[in-house]
Write a protein that holds these residues in place. Structure first.
Motif, PDB file in Angstrom:
ATOM      1  N   TYR A 124       0.824  -1.210   0.000  1.00  0.00           N
ATOM      2  CA  TYR A 124       0.000   0.000   0.000  1.00  0.00           C
ATOM      3  C   TYR A 124       0.863   1.268   0.000  1.00  0.00           C
ATOM      4  O   TYR A 124       0.519   2.243  -0.656  1.00  0.00           O
TER       5      TYR A 124
ATOM      6  N   LEU B 197      -1.342   5.243  -9.980  1.00  0.00           N
ATOM      7  CA  LEU B 197      -2.350   4.465  -9.238  1.00  0.00           C
ATOM      8  C   LEU B 197      -3.030   5.281  -8.131  1.00  0.00           C
ATOM      9  O   LEU B 197      -4.208   5.052  -7.831  1.00  0.00           O
TER      10      LEU B 197
ATOM     11  N   MET C 199      -6.751   6.481  -7.978  1.00  0.00           N
ATOM     12  CA  MET C 199      -7.858   5.513  -7.903  1.00  0.00           C
ATOM     13  C   MET C 199      -8.244   5.182  -6.463  1.00  0.00           C
ATOM     14  O   MET C 199      -9.327   4.694  -6.198  1.00  0.00           O
ATOM     15  N   PHE C 200      -7.296   5.383  -5.554  1.00  0.00           N
ATOM     16  CA  PHE C 200      -7.487   4.888  -4.193  1.00  0.00           C
ATOM     17  C   PHE C 200      -8.006   5.982  -3.274  1.00  0.00           C
ATOM     18  O   PHE C 200      -7.663   7.153  -3.439  1.00  0.00           O
TER      19      PHE C 200
ATOM     20  N   GLN D  69      -6.862  -6.156   1.677  1.00  0.00           N
ATOM     21  CA  GLN D  69      -5.791  -6.737   0.871  1.00  0.00           C
ATOM     22  C   GLN D  69      -5.066  -7.835   1.674  1.00  0.00           C
ATOM     23  O   GLN D  69      -4.785  -8.907   1.148  1.00  0.00           O
TER      24      GLN D  69
ATOM     25  N   PHE E  87      -7.382 -10.815   2.068  1.00  0.00           N
ATOM     26  CA  PHE E  87      -7.497 -11.556   0.814  1.00  0.00           C
ATOM     27  C   PHE E  87      -6.223 -12.348   0.528  1.00  0.00           C
ATOM     28  O   PHE E  87      -6.270 -13.520   0.180  1.00  0.00           O
TER      29      PHE E  87
ATOM     30  N   HIS F  19     -13.671  -4.739  -9.082  1.00  0.00           N
ATOM     31  CA  HIS F  19     -12.781  -3.728  -9.652  1.00  0.00           C
ATOM     32  C   HIS F  19     -13.420  -2.939 -10.799  1.00  0.00           C
ATOM     33  O   HIS F  19     -12.790  -2.032 -11.341  1.00  0.00           O
TER      34      HIS F  19
ATOM     35  N   SER G 214      -1.533   0.110 -15.741  1.00  0.00           N
ATOM     36  CA  SER G 214      -1.742   0.197 -14.293  1.00  0.00           C
ATOM     37  C   SER G 214      -1.729  -1.194 -13.655  1.00  0.00           C
ATOM     38  O   SER G 214      -1.235  -1.361 -12.542  1.00  0.00           O
ATOM     39  N   ALA G 215      -2.224  -2.207 -14.364  1.00  0.00           N
ATOM     40  CA  ALA G 215      -2.155  -3.573 -13.819  1.00  0.00           C
ATOM     41  C   ALA G 215      -0.690  -3.996 -13.666  1.00  0.00           C
ATOM     42  O   ALA G 215      -0.322  -4.630 -12.670  1.00  0.00           O
TER      43      ALA G 215
ATOM     44  N   MET H  86      -7.818  -8.326 -14.257  1.00  0.00           N
ATOM     45  CA  MET H  86      -8.492  -7.117 -13.741  1.00  0.00           C
ATOM     46  C   MET H  86      -8.572  -6.022 -14.795  1.00  0.00           C
ATOM     47  O   MET H  86      -9.277  -5.037 -14.595  1.00  0.00           O
TER      48      MET H  86
HETATM   49  C1  HEM Z   1      -3.992  -9.694  -8.830  1.00  0.00           C
HETATM   50  C2  HEM Z   1      -4.630  -8.564  -8.956  1.00  0.00           C
HETATM   51  C3  HEM Z   1      -5.428  -7.907  -7.853  1.00  0.00           C
HETATM   52  C4  HEM Z   1      -5.838  -8.378  -6.645  1.00  0.00           C
HETATM   53  C5  HEM Z   1      -5.607  -9.751  -6.056  1.00  0.00           C
HETATM   54  C6  HEM Z   1      -6.563  -7.316  -5.988  1.00  0.00           C
HETATM   55  C7  HEM Z   1      -7.166  -7.382  -4.751  1.00  0.00           C
HETATM   56  C8  HEM Z   1      -8.008  -6.440  -4.228  1.00  0.00           C
HETATM   57  C9  HEM Z   1      -8.859  -6.607  -3.099  1.00  0.00           C
HETATM   58  C10 HEM Z   1      -8.982  -7.874  -2.275  1.00  0.00           C
HETATM   59  C11 HEM Z   1      -9.525  -5.461  -2.898  1.00  0.00           C
HETATM   60  C12 HEM Z   1     -10.590  -5.169  -1.843  1.00  0.00           C
HETATM   61  C13 HEM Z   1     -11.925  -5.448  -2.516  1.00  0.00           C
HETATM   62  C14 HEM Z   1     -13.107  -5.138  -1.632  1.00  0.00           C
HETATM   63  O1  HEM Z   1     -13.502  -6.018  -0.858  1.00  0.00           O
HETATM   64  O2  HEM Z   1     -13.646  -4.038  -1.710  1.00  0.00           O
HETATM   65  C15 HEM Z   1      -9.096  -4.539  -3.911  1.00  0.00           C
HETATM   66  C16 HEM Z   1      -9.517  -3.243  -4.029  1.00  0.00           C
HETATM   67  C17 HEM Z   1      -9.001  -2.363  -4.910  1.00  0.00           C
HETATM   68  N1  HEM Z   1      -8.130  -2.634  -5.932  1.00  0.00           N
HETATM   69 FE1  HEM Z   1      -7.339  -4.412  -6.370  1.00  0.00          FE
HETATM   70  N2  HEM Z   1      -6.534  -6.214  -6.791  1.00  0.00           N
HETATM   71  C18 HEM Z   1      -5.854  -6.536  -7.938  1.00  0.00           C
HETATM   72  C19 HEM Z   1      -5.575  -5.715  -8.990  1.00  0.00           C
HETATM   73  C20 HEM Z   1      -5.790  -4.391  -8.980  1.00  0.00           C
HETATM   74  C21 HEM Z   1      -5.313  -3.489  -9.987  1.00  0.00           C
HETATM   75  C22 HEM Z   1      -4.506  -3.921 -11.211  1.00  0.00           C
HETATM   76  C23 HEM Z   1      -5.726  -2.249  -9.626  1.00  0.00           C
HETATM   77  C24 HEM Z   1      -5.475  -0.950 -10.295  1.00  0.00           C
HETATM   78  C25 HEM Z   1      -4.447  -0.722 -10.992  1.00  0.00           C
HETATM   79  C26 HEM Z   1      -6.467  -2.356  -8.388  1.00  0.00           C
HETATM   80  C27 HEM Z   1      -7.076  -1.338  -7.715  1.00  0.00           C
HETATM   81  C28 HEM Z   1      -7.879  -1.481  -6.611  1.00  0.00           C
HETATM   82  C29 HEM Z   1      -8.599  -0.396  -5.974  1.00  0.00           C
HETATM   83  C30 HEM Z   1      -8.583   1.069  -6.417  1.00  0.00           C
HETATM   84  C31 HEM Z   1      -9.302  -0.941  -4.894  1.00  0.00           C
HETATM   85  C32 HEM Z   1     -10.217  -0.207  -3.904  1.00  0.00           C
HETATM   86  C33 HEM Z   1      -9.424   0.146  -2.695  1.00  0.00           C
HETATM   87  C34 HEM Z   1     -10.284   0.764  -1.614  1.00  0.00           C
HETATM   88  O3  HEM Z   1     -11.488   0.987  -1.806  1.00  0.00           O
HETATM   89  O4  HEM Z   1      -9.737   1.029  -0.534  1.00  0.00           O
HETATM   90  N3  HEM Z   1      -6.476  -3.680  -8.025  1.00  0.00           N
HETATM   91  N4  HEM Z   1      -8.176  -5.164  -4.719  1.00  0.00           N
END
Ligand code: HEM
Length: 164
Positions: free
Chosen positions: A50, A59, A62-63, A74, A77, A101, A110-111, A146
């Motif tokens: 993080y 990135l 987006m957050f 995270q 998970f 997502h 971004s990925a 994603m």
């Molecule tokens: C292997 C790929 C990925 C995994 C395992 C992963 C995992 C996660 C998990 C577990 C969450 C929380 C979901 C929830 O319950 O709301 C999350 C949120 C998020 N992810 Fe990912 N993600 C992946 C790829 C990406 C990528 C490529 C991006 C952007 C470039 C991204 C951006 C975000 C954002 C913006 C959130 C919301 C965070 C928040 O609301 O605090 N993720 N992701």
């Protein structure tokens, strides 16, 4: 001109059709979670990851400003995905990560950055190269999965709904 005959629709399932296989959850190498160092190390990886994401100018937008809820998700998970306790699903239901997502426009670049930050976080937390490579075998394709930037997907936030 003769029209080519329309092929008869294939039955979706039937006595002479093999059943559609269930999508099995990806399997990590046995003991990977423990070899990585268990919950303590995974939690540190999530924090380090993080920190990197929030310093990334591509990135960061987006957050949300409050990062702890996402960091914790995270960590939960990752533990579950690596073969530890199912902490994420107990709280939030089925991950359905791609769907969760959809509100974020994720392109290949971004990925790729996301994946690089995760790889560097694992290394920075002392995870061995063998284990890092085992993680990447499955995490690389998952990160690519994603990518949704050019796709017509619903962008409304899901909120904290349980998707079980
Ligand atoms: C292997 C790929 C990925 C995994 C395992 C992963 C995992 C996660 C998990 C577990 C969450 C929380 C979901 C929830 O319950 O709301 C999350 C949120 C998020 N992810 Fe990912 N993600 C992946 C790829 C990406 C990528 C490529 C991006 C952007 C470039 C991204 C951006 C975000 C954002 C913006 C959130 C919301 C965070 C928040 O609301 O605090 N993720 N992701």
């Amino acid at each position: 001109m003769t029209e080519s005959p329309t092929p008869a629709p294939r039955p979706i399932a039937g006595p002479d059709q093999p059943p559609i296989p269930r999508r099995e959850p990806a399997r990590r190498q046995p003991g990977l979670f423990e070899r990585i160092g268990g919950r303590e190390v995974v939690d540190r990886v999530a924090t380090d990851f993080y920190d990197r994401v929030y310093q990334d100018p591509i990135l960061r937008p987006m957050f949300p400003d409050d990062r702890e809820a996402g960091r914790l998700k995270q960590a939960e998970f990752l533990e579950q995905w690596l073969g530890g306790a199912p902490r994420y699903s107990e709280k939030w239901g089925h991950p359905r990560l791609r769907m969760r997502h959809f509100p974020f426009v994720i392109d290949e670049r971004s990925a790729g950055r996301w994946l690089r930050h995760m790889t560097e976080a694992l290394r920075a937390c002392g995870v061995g190269e063998q284990e890092v490579q085992e993680v990447l075998v499955d995490l690389g394709p998952l990160a690519r999965h994603m990518v949704n930037a050019d796709q017509d997907v619903p962008r409304e936030p899901l909120g904290d709904v349980r998707l079980s």
